[in-house]
Design an enzyme around this catalytic site. Sequence first.
Site, PDB file in Angstrom:
ATOM      1  N   LYS A  52      20.291 100.349  65.389  1.00 39.37           N
ATOM      2  CA  LYS A  52      19.153 101.128  65.900  1.00 39.37           C
ATOM      3  C   LYS A  52      18.610 100.469  67.178  1.00 39.37           C
ATOM      4  O   LYS A  52      18.297 101.142  68.152  1.00 39.37           O
ATOM      5  CB  LYS A  52      18.066 101.241  64.826  1.00 39.37           C
ATOM      6  CG  LYS A  52      18.468 102.226  63.724  1.00 39.37           C
ATOM      7  CD  LYS A  52      17.579 102.163  62.493  1.00 39.37           C
ATOM      8  CE  LYS A  52      18.207 103.007  61.384  1.00 39.37           C
ATOM      9  NZ  LYS A  52      17.486 102.930  60.113  1.00 39.37           N
ATOM     10  N   GLN A  96      12.706  99.636  57.592  1.00 37.90           N
ATOM     11  CA  GLN A  96      14.047  99.781  57.019  1.00 37.90           C
ATOM     12  C   GLN A  96      13.978  99.701  55.486  1.00 37.90           C
ATOM     13  O   GLN A  96      13.420  98.752  54.939  1.00 37.90           O
ATOM     14  CB  GLN A  96      14.979  98.697  57.595  1.00 37.90           C
ATOM     15  CG  GLN A  96      16.413  98.808  57.144  1.00 37.90           C
ATOM     16  CD  GLN A  96      17.093 100.099  57.640  1.00 37.90           C
ATOM     17  OE1 GLN A  96      16.954 100.498  58.799  1.00 37.90           O
ATOM     18  NE2 GLN A  96      17.810 100.762  56.761  1.00 37.90           N
ATOM     19  N   ASP A 119      10.784 108.506  61.030  1.00 41.99           N
ATOM     20  CA  ASP A 119      11.760 108.814  59.980  1.00 41.99           C
ATOM     21  C   ASP A 119      11.419 110.139  59.289  1.00 41.99           C
ATOM     22  O   ASP A 119      12.247 110.685  58.558  1.00 41.99           O
ATOM     23  CB  ASP A 119      11.761 107.693  58.912  1.00 41.99           C
ATOM     24  CG  ASP A 119      12.910 106.711  59.115  1.00 41.99           C
ATOM     25  OD1 ASP A 119      13.914 107.107  59.740  1.00 41.99           O
ATOM     26  OD2 ASP A 119      12.802 105.573  58.636  1.00 41.99           O
TER      27      ASP A 119
END
Length: 282
Positions: A52, A96, A119
């Site tokens: 990422k 994460q 997200d």
Amino acid sequence: MGKIINGKQIADEIKEELKEKVKKLQEKEIEPTLAVILVGEDPASQIYVSNKKKACEYVGMRSLSYELPEDTREDTLLSLIKELNNREDVHGILVQLPLPSHIEEEKILMMIAPEKDVDGFHPMNVGALSIGKKAFLPCTAAGIIELLKRSNLSIEGKHCVVIGRSNIVGKPVSMLLLRENGTVTMCHSRTTNLKELCQQGDIIVAALGKPNFVTADMIKHGAVLIDVGINRLENGKVCGDIDFEGCKEKAGAITPVPRGVGPMTIAMLLYNCIQGAEQGEE
Ligand code: NDP
């Protein structure tokens, strides 16, 4: 043989478009910034986070990295998120997953400001998606829609069979397919007539996490097959939830694993973060 949908190539095209958007924002002295938080040393998570960060760099975005030890306290993580929520120079916050077991995942995701939740997991964004309002869309689900659109595979009026009902993939992709006027059937581990339903699918999205689960006898001729699964086999190789070799002749189009849905997830994460920066500009 069906068309092989090259997710890597489509993701690269999106990243080129995003580079231009970043340049335009920079001209206005806005530096699109993603904050990435990793707790612990899970090797798979470390790879995801590193990919990422590399992708941010590639499109010219700034990424801030917070790598915290495994024994980080929940309130320490909550304070960090609060601080990032308040920083005007941070446009997206990503924690994460999975988190160590002593930290309550839901509490953490709820703390991220919905306007920085790139997200798309905060209940505000989930709710907005379900009632058709503007929201950050979960990256994998949004990536699948983008893959279909950019491959000129229409969704409208098609019978879409989604296997898997998780909050991160199955449910959001079903909502998005519905929004695109598909007729959606959601399947899960308690579905009794899965094979029969799959055989009716014009589009099948497999997101269950079972290697080579969808086989040629389960699909109809010309079906579009989207494989979300990432399964690591004992020999170290990675395969999807669809038997690619067995289905590719019968399918109308099919995504491979790797280089299918995976690269799209990261491209859509960058897209969301840049969108967040553009909104800040309004
Ligand atoms: P989850 O484990 O959270 O959900 C799996 C879903 O599949 C559940 O809804 C489960 O049903 C259903 N399921 C399990 N077994 C069967 C079965 N035999 N028949 C029908 N349905 C079944 O997985 P995720 O959604 O998080 O991930 C799915 C896969 O996608 C994984 O391989 C994951 O690694 C991959 N993935 C890939 C991404 C990418 O970027 N390409 C991103 C995210 C995930 P029930 O609800 O009844 O238990």
